[in-house]
Motif scaffolding. Structure first.
Motif, PDB file in Angstrom:
ATOM      1  N   ALA A 194       0.866  -1.180   0.000  1.00 61.47           N
ATOM      2  CA  ALA A 194       0.000   0.000   0.000  1.00 61.47           C
ATOM      3  C   ALA A 194       0.902   1.229   0.000  1.00 61.47           C
ATOM      4  N   ARG A 249      -5.211   5.481   8.181  1.00 59.31           N
ATOM      5  CA  ARG A 249      -4.454   5.537   6.922  1.00 59.31           C
ATOM      6  C   ARG A 249      -5.228   4.815   5.833  1.00 59.31           C
ATOM      7  N   CYS A 250      -5.521   5.502   4.749  1.00 59.79           N
ATOM      8  CA  CYS A 250      -6.194   4.903   3.599  1.00 59.79           C
ATOM      9  C   CYS A 250      -5.215   3.960   2.917  1.00 59.79           C
ATOM     10  N   ILE A 251      -5.634   2.716   2.695  1.00 54.71           N
ATOM     11  CA  ILE A 251      -4.706   1.779   2.056  1.00 54.71           C
ATOM     12  C   ILE A 251      -4.673   1.947   0.546  1.00 54.71           C
ATOM     13  N   THR A 297      -6.551   1.556   7.701  1.00 52.31           N
ATOM     14  CA  THR A 297      -5.914   0.883   8.826  1.00 52.31           C
ATOM     15  C   THR A 297      -5.583   1.928   9.875  1.00 52.31           C
ATOM     16  N   PHE A 304      -7.429  -3.435  10.330  1.00 51.81           N
ATOM     17  CA  PHE A 304      -7.897  -2.848   9.075  1.00 51.81           C
ATOM     18  C   PHE A 304      -9.425  -2.807   9.126  1.00 51.81           C
ATOM     19  N   LEU A 357       1.949  -3.008   4.020  1.00 53.39           N
ATOM     20  CA  LEU A 357       2.038  -1.546   4.055  1.00 53.39           C
ATOM     21  C   LEU A 357       3.467  -1.064   3.831  1.00 53.39           C
TER      22      LEU A 357
END
Length: 110
Positions: A5, A28-30, A59, A68, A82
């Motif tokens: 990601a 946090r946007c994956i 996540t 997540f 990540l």
């Protein structure tokens, strides 16, 4: 070979930082790596980003957390690899950022 990601956009909620706001916890946007604030925060930018950008999975960006969440399904999501860093710096205040959190912050949470 698994694809990672994207790296996080920074160490704080990009919308709160731009608009003078504050957050409780970070997500946090994956899909795009943008950091936004959690649903307990006053502005709830992470869930708004999931809805508006069509990026449903995020996540935690908090130290020691590795879960997540799929906002569209309102359910846990499968973990994905990540890019580092995995969380905000441990020495960074939560709530944050320093200097913007009101004294009565607990009353302002959702």
């Amino acid at each position: 070979m698994s694809v990672l990601a994207p790296p996080p956009s920074g160490t704080g909620c990009i919308e709160c930082l731009a608009g003078g706001g504050w957050w409780l916890h970070l997500r946090r946007c994956i899909t795009c790596g943008e950091i936004r604030c959690c649903d307990s925060s006053p502005a709830q930018h992470a869930s708004a980003h999931a809805r508006d950008a069509g990026h449903p999975v995020a996540t935690s960006f908090e130290p020691g957390e590795d879960w997540f969440w799929n906002y569209a399904a309102d359910a846990p999501a499968q973990p994905v690899p990540l890019s580092p860093p995995m969380s905000r710096p441990e020495e960074q205040a939560s709530p944050g950022p320093d200097g913007r959190v009101p004294r009565d912050w607990r009353r302002l949470l959702h």
